[in-house]
Scaffold this active site. Structure first.
Site, PDB file in Angstrom:
ATOM      1  N   ALA A  22       0.940  -1.713   0.017  1.00 55.45           N
ATOM      2  CA  ALA A  22       0.007  -0.159   0.192  1.00 55.45           C
ATOM      3  C   ALA A  22       1.254   1.287  -0.143  1.00 55.45           C
ATOM      4  O   ALA A  22      -0.118   2.764  -0.206  1.00 55.45           O
ATOM      5  CB  ALA A  22      -0.732   0.043   1.285  1.00 55.45           C
ATOM      6  N   SER A  23       1.831   0.831   0.423  1.00 56.86           N
ATOM      7  CA  SER A  23       2.778   2.461   0.335  1.00 56.86           C
ATOM      8  C   SER A  23       2.929   3.140  -1.388  1.00 56.86           C
ATOM      9  O   SER A  23       3.280   4.288  -0.807  1.00 56.86           O
ATOM     10  CB  SER A  23       4.377   1.726   0.841  1.00 56.86           C
ATOM     11  OG  SER A  23       4.895   1.076   0.545  1.00 56.86           O
ATOM     12  N   ARG A  24       3.430   2.655  -2.088  1.00 53.87           N
ATOM     13  CA  ARG A  24       3.709   2.787  -3.475  1.00 53.87           C
ATOM     14  C   ARG A  24       3.195   2.314  -4.538  1.00 53.87           C
ATOM     15  O   ARG A  24       2.086   1.321  -4.582  1.00 53.87           O
ATOM     16  CB  ARG A  24       5.116   3.082  -3.521  1.00 53.87           C
ATOM     17  CG  ARG A  24       5.870   3.692  -3.104  1.00 53.87           C
ATOM     18  CD  ARG A  24       7.241   3.938  -2.318  1.00 53.87           C
ATOM     19  NE  ARG A  24       7.973   2.505  -3.093  1.00 53.87           N
ATOM     20  CZ  ARG A  24       8.089   1.303  -3.872  1.00 53.87           C
ATOM     21  NH1 ARG A  24       8.028   1.534  -5.257  1.00 53.87           N
ATOM     22  NH2 ARG A  24       8.850   0.256  -3.996  1.00 53.87           N
ATOM     23  N   SER A 150      -0.103  -9.646 -14.140  1.00 55.79           N
ATOM     24  CA  SER A 150       0.764  -8.581 -15.202  1.00 55.79           C
ATOM     25  C   SER A 150      -0.016  -8.934 -16.315  1.00 55.79           C
ATOM     26  O   SER A 150       0.283 -10.367 -16.692  1.00 55.79           O
ATOM     27  CB  SER A 150       1.730  -8.830 -15.058  1.00 55.79           C
ATOM     28  OG  SER A 150       2.870  -8.094 -15.990  1.00 55.79           O
ATOM     29  N   TYR A 163       9.490 -12.736 -13.752  1.00 53.40           N
ATOM     30  CA  TYR A 163       7.908 -12.063 -13.169  1.00 53.40           C
ATOM     31  C   TYR A 163       7.413 -12.677 -13.978  1.00 53.40           C
ATOM     32  O   TYR A 163       6.152 -13.101 -13.690  1.00 53.40           O
ATOM     33  CB  TYR A 163       8.766 -10.746 -14.037  1.00 53.40           C
ATOM     34  CG  TYR A 163       7.827  -9.976 -13.949  1.00 53.40           C
ATOM     35  CD1 TYR A 163       7.524  -8.719 -12.570  1.00 53.40           C
ATOM     36  CD2 TYR A 163       6.428  -9.086 -15.222  1.00 53.40           C
ATOM     37  CE1 TYR A 163       7.115  -8.341 -11.922  1.00 53.40           C
ATOM     38  CE2 TYR A 163       5.814  -7.978 -14.454  1.00 53.40           C
ATOM     39  CZ  TYR A 163       5.466  -8.066 -13.131  1.00 53.40           C
ATOM     40  OH  TYR A 163       4.339  -6.374 -12.900  1.00 53.40           O
ATOM     41  N   ALA A 165       7.084 -16.095 -14.905  1.00 55.50           N
ATOM     42  CA  ALA A 165       6.790 -17.407 -14.368  1.00 55.50           C
ATOM     43  C   ALA A 165       6.020 -16.319 -13.167  1.00 55.50           C
ATOM     44  O   ALA A 165       4.814 -17.584 -13.206  1.00 55.50           O
ATOM     45  CB  ALA A 165       8.106 -17.693 -14.385  1.00 55.50           C
TER      46      ALA A 165
HETATM   47  N1  LIG Z   1       3.208  -0.670 -13.020  1.00 59.16           N
HETATM   48  C1  LIG Z   1       3.234  -1.211 -13.875  1.00 59.16           C
HETATM   49  O1  LIG Z   1       3.980  -0.975 -14.868  1.00 59.16           O
HETATM   50  C2  LIG Z   1       2.981  -2.943 -13.719  1.00 59.16           C
HETATM   51  C3  LIG Z   1       2.273  -3.389 -14.882  1.00 59.16           C
HETATM   52  C4  LIG Z   1       1.719  -5.358 -14.231  1.00 59.16           C
HETATM   53  C5  LIG Z   1       1.765  -5.195 -13.400  1.00 59.16           C
HETATM   54  N2  LIG Z   1       2.244  -4.218 -11.948  1.00 59.16           N
HETATM   55  C6  LIG Z   1       2.108  -5.050 -10.612  1.00 59.16           C
HETATM   56  O2  LIG Z   1       1.537  -4.404  -9.919  1.00 59.16           O
HETATM   57  C7  LIG Z   1       1.788  -4.183  -8.945  1.00 59.16           C
HETATM   58  C8  LIG Z   1       2.118  -3.209  -7.908  1.00 59.16           C
HETATM   59  O3  LIG Z   1       3.018  -2.321  -8.494  1.00 59.16           O
HETATM   60  P1  LIG Z   1       4.154  -0.802  -8.592  1.00 59.16           P
HETATM   61  O4  LIG Z   1       4.342  -0.775  -9.916  1.00 59.16           O
HETATM   62  O5  LIG Z   1       2.594  -0.332  -8.070  1.00 59.16           O
HETATM   63  O6  LIG Z   1       5.212  -1.232  -8.042  1.00 59.16           O
HETATM   64  P2  LIG Z   1       5.899   0.038  -7.237  1.00 59.16           P
HETATM   65  O7  LIG Z   1       5.749   0.791  -7.226  1.00 59.16           O
HETATM   66  O8  LIG Z   1       7.720  -0.749  -6.764  1.00 59.16           O
HETATM   67  O9  LIG Z   1       4.884  -0.456  -5.316  1.00 59.16           O
HETATM   68  C9  LIG Z   1       5.257  -2.254  -4.928  1.00 59.16           C
HETATM   69  C10 LIG Z   1       4.665  -1.888  -3.378  1.00 59.16           C
HETATM   70  O10 LIG Z   1       4.863  -3.138  -3.364  1.00 59.16           O
HETATM   71  C11 LIG Z   1       5.824  -3.714  -2.039  1.00 59.16           C
HETATM   72  N3  LIG Z   1       5.823  -4.637  -1.625  1.00 59.16           N
HETATM   73  C12 LIG Z   1       7.027  -4.869  -2.123  1.00 59.16           C
HETATM   74  N4  LIG Z   1       7.857  -6.306  -2.418  1.00 59.16           N
HETATM   75  C13 LIG Z   1       7.045  -6.366  -0.744  1.00 59.16           C
HETATM   76  C14 LIG Z   1       7.079  -7.495   0.265  1.00 59.16           C
HETATM   77  N5  LIG Z   1       8.038  -8.462  -0.192  1.00 59.16           N
HETATM   78  N6  LIG Z   1       6.636  -7.755   1.320  1.00 59.16           N
HETATM   79  C15 LIG Z   1       5.054  -6.568   1.431  1.00 59.16           C
HETATM   80  N7  LIG Z   1       5.363  -5.384   0.203  1.00 59.16           N
HETATM   81  C16 LIG Z   1       6.282  -6.045  -0.961  1.00 59.16           C
HETATM   82  C17 LIG Z   1       6.479  -2.089  -2.012  1.00 59.16           C
HETATM   83  O11 LIG Z   1       6.720  -1.921  -0.392  1.00 59.16           O
HETATM   84  P3  LIG Z   1       7.633  -0.812   0.058  1.00 59.16           P
HETATM   85  O12 LIG Z   1       7.236   0.872  -0.719  1.00 59.16           O
HETATM   86  O13 LIG Z   1       8.562  -0.941   1.513  1.00 59.16           O
HETATM   87  O14 LIG Z   1       8.983  -1.052  -1.202  1.00 59.16           O
HETATM   88  C18 LIG Z   1       5.309  -1.332  -2.592  1.00 59.16           C
HETATM   89  O15 LIG Z   1       4.414  -0.712  -1.836  1.00 59.16           O
HETATM   90  C19 LIG Z   1       2.973  -5.579  -8.643  1.00 59.16           C
HETATM   91  O16 LIG Z   1       2.585  -6.805  -8.378  1.00 59.16           O
HETATM   92  C20 LIG Z   1       3.251  -5.516 -10.426  1.00 59.16           C
HETATM   93  O17 LIG Z   1       4.301  -6.380 -11.156  1.00 59.16           O
HETATM   94  C21 LIG Z   1       2.914  -3.031 -12.173  1.00 59.16           C
END
Ligand SMILES: NC(=O)c1ccc[n+]([C@@H]2O[C@H](COP(=O)([O-])OP(=O)(O)OC[C@H]3O[C@@H](n4cnc5c(N)ncnc54)[C@H](OP(=O)(O)O)[C@@H]3O)[C@@H](O)[C@H]2O)c1
Length: 255
Positions: A22-24, A150, A163, A165
């Site tokens: 939820a942080s980012r 994704s 990723y 997989a």
């Molecule tokens: N952005 C894209 O283009 C995209 C596309 C398709 C799918 N997704 C998927 O959507 C999801 C969110 O992506 P995003 O782009 O929002 O990523 P992001 O901005 O990098 O944020 C990732 C979030 O996950 C948390 N996190 C990572 N590892 C963790 C762990 N082991 N335990 C608890 N929290 C953890 C992080 O916490 P911290 O802040 O503390 O590090 C952060 O809050 C992911 O599953 C990603 O694979 C993203």
């Protein structure tokens, strides 16, 4: 742990939503979206306490309820403790949205085992640990679980063996879990975003980022709030007859 104001006093009737990651990024937008729609939101993050505090502040400013917790979902003990903490929150857990995810891109020929298993450990095993705990927590009253896949889990991209997989695994796991959970009144679905403007997207190599929109019929990458609205839909009662599905949100990229 950050705890934020209850400008609006919590009541037993308000449902609780757990948003993991939820942080980012998408998780942050989802926490804000769920709080704006009356959920008491418990948000988990891995390490970025400052970013979590910012989410807490924004939700409090909007009059919502949020409690952040540092919980690494790769560690089953932390997941257990997080869910046990959550049981002490008034109300019932109705929605669990797992947005946490990581990338460690690289070509398979030179990818270390640690880079491969590390991504699976967060994206797939972590999602499983949270979903397993959520099934236990919601088995008496039902609820909804939303996992994060994704488009890379549907069409693998070069440089993302790990990723792809992990995200393909999330789709298959969603289907299996949905069948197990249905008799308990628990639905399980996943989201498959294309490219979304978050830290994860900005970390991609600039040339790939620049060329991405050429392949998106809507001509732009997605916004976190656009994924968050779909997460709320799948997490809530408006999707009461949908389970075992993966909703693609990619501006038409894979159409
Ligand atoms: N952005 C894209 O283009 C995209 C596309 C398709 C799918 N997704 C998927 O959507 C999801 C969110 O992506 P995003 O782009 O929002 O990523 P992001 O901005 O990098 O944020 C990732 C979030 O996950 C948390 N996190 C990572 N590892 C963790 C762990 N082991 N335990 C608890 N929290 C953890 C992080 O916490 P911290 O802040 O503390 O590090 C952060 O809050 C992911 O599953 C990603 O694979 C993203």
């Amino acid at each position: 742990m950050t705890q934020q104001s209850r400008q609006q006093q919590p009541t037993q009737q308000q449902p609780i939503a757990l948003v993991v990651g939820a942080s980012r990024g998408i998780g942050r937008a989802t926490a804000i979206e769920m709080a704006a729609h009356g959920y008491r939101v418990v948000g988990w993050y891995r390490s970025d306490a400052a970013a979590d505090a910012e989410v807490a502040r924004q939700i409090a400013d909007d009059g919502g309820w949020y409690q952040g917790r540092r919980t690494d979902i790769t560690d089953q003990q932390q997941v257990r403790e997080g869910l046990s903490d959550l049981r002490r929150t008034d109300g019932s857990l109705q929605a669990v949205i797992v947005s946490a995810g990581i990338t460690r891109d690289g070509l398979a020929g030179t990818m270390s085992l640690e880079a491969f298993t590390g991504v699976l450990q967060t994206n797939l095993v972590g999602s499983f640990l949270v979903a397993r705990g959520a099934l236990r927590a919601m088995r008496k009253h039902g609820g909804s679980i939303v996992l994060m896949s994704s488009t890379s889990g549907i069409r693998g991209q070069a440089g993302q063996t790990n990723y792809a997989a992990s995200k393909g695994g999330v789709i298959a796991m969603t289907q299996a879990l949905a069948k197990e959970a249905a008799p308990l009144g628990i639905r399980v679905n996943s989201l498959a975003p294309g490219f979304v403007d978050t830290d994860m997207f900005r970390a991609m190599d600039p040339r790939t980022r620049a060329s991405v929109t050429d392949h998106i019929p809507l001509g732009r990458v997605g916004r976190p709030a656009e994924i968050a609205r779909a997460a709320r839909f799948l997490a809530g009662p408006d999707s009461s007859y949908i389970t075992g599905q993966t909703l693609v949100i990619d501006g038409g990229m894979t159409s």
